[in-house]
Design a protein around this motif. Structure first.
Motif, PDB file in Angstrom:
ATOM      1  N   ASN A 106       0.858  -1.177   0.000  1.00  0.00           N
ATOM      2  CA  ASN A 106       0.000   0.000   0.000  1.00  0.00           C
ATOM      3  C   ASN A 106       0.896   1.230   0.000  1.00  0.00           C
ATOM      4  O   ASN A 106       1.688   1.421   0.938  1.00  0.00           O
ATOM      5  CB  ASN A 106      -0.906  -0.004   1.234  1.00  0.00           C
ATOM      6  CG  ASN A 106      -1.952   1.094   1.202  1.00  0.00           C
ATOM      7  OD1 ASN A 106      -1.685   2.219   0.779  1.00  0.00           O
ATOM      8  ND2 ASN A 106      -3.144   0.786   1.662  1.00  0.00           N
ATOM      9  N   SER A 136      -6.276  -4.031   2.651  1.00  0.00           N
ATOM     10  CA  SER A 136      -6.271  -2.686   2.046  1.00  0.00           C
ATOM     11  C   SER A 136      -6.132  -2.722   0.534  1.00  0.00           C
ATOM     12  O   SER A 136      -6.099  -1.665  -0.103  1.00  0.00           O
ATOM     13  CB  SER A 136      -5.195  -1.765   2.650  1.00  0.00           C
ATOM     14  OG  SER A 136      -3.901  -1.980   2.107  1.00  0.00           O
ATOM     15  N   ILE A 137      -6.074  -3.909  -0.070  1.00  0.00           N
ATOM     16  CA  ILE A 137      -6.144  -4.003  -1.531  1.00  0.00           C
ATOM     17  C   ILE A 137      -7.584  -3.694  -1.943  1.00  0.00           C
ATOM     18  O   ILE A 137      -8.523  -4.307  -1.455  1.00  0.00           O
ATOM     19  CB  ILE A 137      -5.722  -5.386  -2.032  1.00  0.00           C
ATOM     20  CG1 ILE A 137      -4.237  -5.623  -1.737  1.00  0.00           C
ATOM     21  CG2 ILE A 137      -5.997  -5.543  -3.521  1.00  0.00           C
ATOM     22  CD1 ILE A 137      -3.760  -7.026  -2.077  1.00  0.00           C
ATOM     23  N   SER A 138      -7.730  -2.721  -2.809  1.00  0.00           N
ATOM     24  CA  SER A 138      -9.051  -2.211  -3.155  1.00  0.00           C
ATOM     25  C   SER A 138      -9.495  -2.686  -4.535  1.00  0.00           C
ATOM     26  O   SER A 138      -8.684  -2.792  -5.458  1.00  0.00           O
ATOM     27  CB  SER A 138      -9.037  -0.681  -3.138  1.00  0.00           C
ATOM     28  OG  SER A 138     -10.246  -0.153  -3.647  1.00  0.00           O
ATOM     29  N   ASP A 189      -2.237   4.363  -7.509  1.00  0.00           N
ATOM     30  CA  ASP A 189      -2.030   4.544  -6.066  1.00  0.00           C
ATOM     31  C   ASP A 189      -3.353   4.763  -5.351  1.00  0.00           C
ATOM     32  O   ASP A 189      -3.597   4.214  -4.278  1.00  0.00           O
ATOM     33  CB  ASP A 189      -1.130   5.770  -5.809  1.00  0.00           C
ATOM     34  CG  ASP A 189       0.347   5.450  -5.956  1.00  0.00           C
ATOM     35  OD1 ASP A 189       0.696   4.280  -6.177  1.00  0.00           O
ATOM     36  OD2 ASP A 189       1.151   6.390  -5.840  1.00  0.00           O
ATOM     37  N   PHE A 195      -5.407   0.567  -3.889  1.00  0.00           N
ATOM     38  CA  PHE A 195      -5.263   0.374  -2.452  1.00  0.00           C
ATOM     39  C   PHE A 195      -6.125   1.402  -1.735  1.00  0.00           C
ATOM     40  O   PHE A 195      -6.290   2.526  -2.202  1.00  0.00           O
ATOM     41  CB  PHE A 195      -3.800   0.534  -2.012  1.00  0.00           C
ATOM     42  CG  PHE A 195      -2.896  -0.546  -2.531  1.00  0.00           C
ATOM     43  CD1 PHE A 195      -2.665  -1.693  -1.797  1.00  0.00           C
ATOM     44  CD2 PHE A 195      -2.275  -0.411  -3.769  1.00  0.00           C
ATOM     45  CE1 PHE A 195      -1.834  -2.696  -2.280  1.00  0.00           C
ATOM     46  CE2 PHE A 195      -1.452  -1.409  -4.262  1.00  0.00           C
ATOM     47  CZ  PHE A 195      -1.221  -2.556  -3.518  1.00  0.00           C
ATOM     48  N   SER A 196      -6.667   1.023  -0.590  1.00  0.00           N
ATOM     49  CA  SER A 196      -7.533   1.934   0.156  1.00  0.00           C
ATOM     50  C   SER A 196      -6.702   2.873   1.023  1.00  0.00           C
ATOM     51  O   SER A 196      -5.484   2.738   1.134  1.00  0.00           O
ATOM     52  CB  SER A 196      -8.496   1.135   1.033  1.00  0.00           C
ATOM     53  OG  SER A 196      -7.819   0.599   2.155  1.00  0.00           O
ATOM     54  N   PRO A 227      -3.049  -1.594   6.126  1.00  0.00           N
ATOM     55  CA  PRO A 227      -3.315  -3.029   6.090  1.00  0.00           C
ATOM     56  C   PRO A 227      -3.608  -3.590   7.478  1.00  0.00           C
ATOM     57  O   PRO A 227      -2.884  -3.314   8.439  1.00  0.00           O
ATOM     58  CB  PRO A 227      -2.018  -3.605   5.515  1.00  0.00           C
ATOM     59  CG  PRO A 227      -1.494  -2.511   4.639  1.00  0.00           C
ATOM     60  CD  PRO A 227      -1.831  -1.243   5.372  1.00  0.00           C
TER      61      PRO A 227
END
Length: 396
Positions: free
Chosen positions: A131, A150-152, A189, A193-194, A198
């Motif tokens: 992230n 946190s992978i969006s 970016d 990712f949020s 993580p």
């Protein structure tokens, strides 16, 4: 494009029954013909009524108890144009219910000491997955399994990766590198990712489960599809289960349908590159064996899918920040929400022309599954939940 369903429905995204014959297969985890429950008239009538109310063309349903499949039945039409009825061997696209299989494969590798749930995934990859807002925080297997990595999927929803009528041409490793690695053609970016660190917050991630499938292949030494065939499908004698459209015989395939002005319109099946998140196709007679084991401490008949401790760990529900209100817990792959007032581990799945659900009751070692070949709708969700509750009553 699959997205999590709004409250109060369970997230149905893969990425968020009129009589046909019963098929009793004499295979591990399946009751023999004299022990397989005959559908009661009341159950049959109830399922047909729910199908009519929700305008469901075809449906398959089953229940298991104590590691044994007790009931597996097809209803309605698998193919309206060909007048092909749904049977217990009809193969449905089960969409996000696939994630329970991917999670189980990861847990099998953990049981064998090939990985630990809280280790960083980075050492198993040849490209960076970080992230960009939290470069000092590693992403772990547990986070991927609990949708807290946190992978969006935000960028994923901006790009339609589906291919109609065929399997995706983009290979899983290429899809993931292009999406997750800086410099990848689909990398962002802001959208890949949020804003959460993580491990800090829940965010449903199909891409994260795609990554789990790649990791399973790297760690297990072979493509995860081959591992599941060897370690899960073959031992459970799941002969009507496939990871691809091309390996799903048309003679056994349920045609997906959309409802247009109340009339079913046939759709082409969809393929997508992140297959560990939702590409599995299976029959109710097959998948109920997996459900039977999952509800029974990891064991179905003489087959140990997982050890009891690992299975219990999968169903140990937590409540991370950001968990939507329609969920009461998040386990490892499995989720939890209410069914008829009782919290049940479960997973739902939806893609164009399909809507599926599986529920477990570990306290009574029971499990149920319902597959339909029509788009999710409020009526369909209600029907599936009503049928699931009635199946648990039958399994008691």
């Amino acid at each position: 494009m699959p997205v999590p369903a709004p409250a109060p429905a369970f997230p149905i995204s893969r990425r968020a029954f009129l009589g046909a014959g019963l098929s009793a297969l004499l295979l591990p985890g399946v009751a023999s013909a004299d022990r397989l429950a005959a559908p009661s008239p009341d159950l049959e009538s109830f399922i047909r009524s729910e199908m009519r109310k929700a305008n469901i063309p075809g449906l398959a349903a089953g229940y298991a108890r104590d590691g044994v499949v007790r009931f597996a039945q097809g209803y309605g039409m698998a193919d309206i144009a060909q007048q092909k009825a749904v049977s217990a061997n009809t193969m449905f696209h089960i969409a996000s219910v696939t994630k329970t299989v991917t999670a189980t494969m990861i847990m099998r590798l953990a049981e064998r000491g090939k990985l630990t749930l809280d280790e960083p995934i980075a050492r198993h990859l040849d490209f960076a997955v970080v992230n960009p807002r939290f470069r000092d925080t590693a992403i772990t297997f547990r986070q991927l399994l609990t949708h807290t990595s946190s992978i969006s999927d935000a960028r994923y929803y901006e790009i339609d990766f589906r291919q109609n009528g065929r399997d995706a041409e983009l290979a899983l490793p290429d899809f993931l590198k292009q999406y997750l690695a800086p410099g990848g053609v689909n990398y962002s970016d802001a959208a890949c990712f949020s804003a959460a660190r993580p491990g800090a917050a829940w965010g449903y991630s199909n891409v994260g489960f795609g990554l789990l499938g790649l990791l399973a292949g790297r760690i297990g030494g072979m493509d995860m599809r081959e591992q599941t065939r060897r370690d899960i499908f073959a031992p459970l004698a799941m002969g009507h289960t496939s990871w691809t459209i091309k390996d799903t015989p048309q003679s056994h395939s349920a045609v997906p349908y959309d409802l247009v002005d109340g009339a079913p319109v046939a759709l082409k099946p969809v393929g997508f590159p992140d297959w560990p998140a939702g590409m599995l196709r299976s029959s109710i007679s097959d998948f109920m064996k997996f459900v039977a084991a999952s509800a029974n401490g990891g064991r179905s008949g003489g087959v140990e899918l997982l050890g009891a401790a690992a299975m219990a760990q999968m169903l140990d529900m937590r409540t991370p920040a950001g968990l939507p209100e329609w969920l009461s817990g998040q386990g490892l792959g499995w989720m939890e929400s209410a069914l008829a007032g009782q919290a049940r581990p479960n997973h739902w799945g939806g893609d164009p022309g399909v809507f599926t659900a599986v529920y477990l009751a570990p306290a009574t070692r029971s499990g149920v599954a319902i597959f339909t070949n029509v788009d999710a709708s409020a009526e369909n969700r209600t029907a599936v939940k009503n049928i699931a509750d009635r199946l648990f009553q039958a399994a008691a």
